[in-house]
Design a protein around this motif. Structure first.
Motif, PDB file in Angstrom:
ATOM      1  N   ALA A   1       0.846  -1.187   0.000  1.00 39.93           N
ATOM      2  CA  ALA A   1       0.000   0.000   0.000  1.00 39.93           C
ATOM      3  C   ALA A   1       0.880   1.234   0.000  1.00 39.93           C
ATOM      4  O   ALA A   1       1.896   1.301   0.698  1.00 39.93           O
ATOM      5  N   THR A   2       0.532   2.190  -0.811  1.00 38.59           N
ATOM      6  CA  THR A   2       1.319   3.421  -0.903  1.00 38.59           C
ATOM      7  C   THR A   2       0.616   4.559  -0.163  1.00 38.59           C
ATOM      8  O   THR A   2      -0.602   4.591  -0.035  1.00 38.59           O
ATOM      9  N   GLU A   3       1.434   5.490   0.317  1.00 36.92           N
ATOM     10  CA  GLU A   3       0.907   6.658   1.012  1.00 36.92           C
ATOM     11  C   GLU A   3       0.790   7.819   0.041  1.00 36.92           C
ATOM     12  O   GLU A   3       1.541   7.925  -0.934  1.00 36.92           O
ATOM     13  N   LYS A   4      -0.138   8.687   0.326  1.00 36.18           N
ATOM     14  CA  LYS A   4      -0.244   9.927  -0.439  1.00 36.18           C
ATOM     15  C   LYS A   4      -0.827  11.007   0.464  1.00 36.18           C
ATOM     16  O   LYS A   4      -1.315  10.738   1.575  1.00 36.18           O
TER      17      LYS A   4
ATOM     18  N   LYS B   1      -2.399   6.310   3.977  1.00 34.59           N
ATOM     19  CA  LYS B   1      -2.763   5.294   2.985  1.00 34.59           C
ATOM     20  C   LYS B   1      -4.119   4.714   3.359  1.00 34.59           C
ATOM     21  O   LYS B   1      -4.648   4.978   4.450  1.00 34.59           O
ATOM     22  N   GLU B   2      -4.679   3.923   2.472  1.00 27.76           N
ATOM     23  CA  GLU B   2      -5.981   3.304   2.719  1.00 27.76           C
ATOM     24  C   GLU B   2      -5.924   2.421   3.970  1.00 27.76           C
ATOM     25  O   GLU B   2      -4.927   1.742   4.208  1.00 27.76           O
TER      26      GLU B   2
ATOM     27  N   ASP C   1      -5.608   3.409   6.970  1.00 26.26           N
ATOM     28  CA  ASP C   1      -4.976   4.081   8.105  1.00 26.26           C
ATOM     29  C   ASP C   1      -6.062   4.678   9.003  1.00 26.26           C
ATOM     30  O   ASP C   1      -7.165   5.021   8.529  1.00 26.26           O
TER      31      ASP C   1
ATOM     32  N   LYS D   1     -11.625   3.131   1.041  1.00 29.09           N
ATOM     33  CA  LYS D   1     -11.086   3.104  -0.322  1.00 29.09           C
ATOM     34  C   LYS D   1     -11.517   4.329  -1.114  1.00 29.09           C
ATOM     35  O   LYS D   1     -10.713   4.953  -1.831  1.00 29.09           O
TER      36      LYS D   1
ATOM     37  N   PHE E   1      -9.701   7.421   0.079  1.00 30.55           N
ATOM     38  CA  PHE E   1      -8.295   7.399  -0.321  1.00 30.55           C
ATOM     39  C   PHE E   1      -8.152   7.751  -1.798  1.00 30.55           C
ATOM     40  O   PHE E   1      -7.254   8.514  -2.188  1.00 30.55           O
TER      41      PHE E   1
END
Length: 239
Positions: free
Chosen positions: A6-9, A50-51, A53, A71, A74
């Motif tokens: 999972a990636t953070e943004k 991220k999703e 969190d 989801k 995110f």
């Protein structure tokens, strides 16, 4: 098969109360990466997440809130949170329970300030004339009221009024301390002379001091001797 990481943004959001008022100064913490930010005057914030969190929202005057980033939120990069104000319970005010409340405790008047009675205030206002004050009168800086009061005898009258007031206070203390039954049965004072005997007692400096000091033992000791003297005076007057 390689597991998808999972990636953070950067997620933007707004915090409100009752879905209307934006809240400034709300702490927003991502419990996963421990990043914390604070909302601006418009309730806006931006935080790296991220999703799935969990964001924690907290402030002193609001109930804490934990919100999972789903989801849809995110993907859109937008999240909102609405906080509930904390209810403040006030203790029931019972007058008797707070009997120690006074003008001093509330800071209205200085602590330990001398409280004057009506007669004391009148005498203080009138002033007390002394011969040396004539020099001040000649110099033009002495208040005229003390001079006029001395000439008219008003100061003397007020002093007498103050003395009488103090005696009345002592009389009240005697009435609270001794019942009529005590005067009649124990001290053998005729019922018609009880009031006169009380005045006779408060004229005695030692007895008056014992009343002011609330020394009941001393008062009871002295009043026996005063009763004996008072009855002798009555007998002498009847002869």
């Amino acid at each position: 098969m390689v597991a998808q990481i999972a990636t953070e943004k950067l997620i933007s959001g707004q915090v409100t109360s009752n879905n209307v008022s934006p809240l400034e100064g709300i702490n927003v913490t991502n419990t996963s990466n421990k990043i914390m930010v604070v909302t601006d005057r418009y309730g806006h914030f931006s935080i790296l997440a991220k999703e799935q969190d969990i964001l924690s929202f907290s402030a002193v005057n609001y109930e804490p809130l934990r919100k999972i980033i789903n989801k849809q939120e995110f993907n859109m990069g937008i999240i909102t949170a609405d906080l509930t104000p904390k209810s403040i319970e006030l203790n029931e005010v019972i007058v008797n329970k707070n009997s120690n409340i006074s003008a001093e405790s509330l800071g209205i008047i200085p602590k330990d300030q001398v409280k004057l009675t009506t007669a004391e205030r009148r005498l203080q206002t009138a002033g007390d004339f002394k011969p040396v004050q004539l020099l001040g009168l000649l110099g033009g800086f002495l208040a005229v009221d003390p001079i006029l009061n001395a000439i008219s005898g008003r100061t003397k009258m007020l002093k007498k009024e103050l003395t009488n007031e103090k005696k009345e206070f002592l009389m009240q203390k005697m009435e609270n301390l001794f019942e009529d039954k005590y005067y009649i049965e124990t001290l053998k004072i005729p019922e018609d002379f009880i009031r006169g005997f009380q005045y006779y007692c408060v004229e005695d400096p030692d007895f008056a001091r014992s009343l002011n000091d609330k020394n009941k033992t001393m008062s009871m000791f002295l009043i026996v001797g005063l009763a004996s003297e008072f009855k002798k005076n009555l007998e002498n007057n009847e002869k």
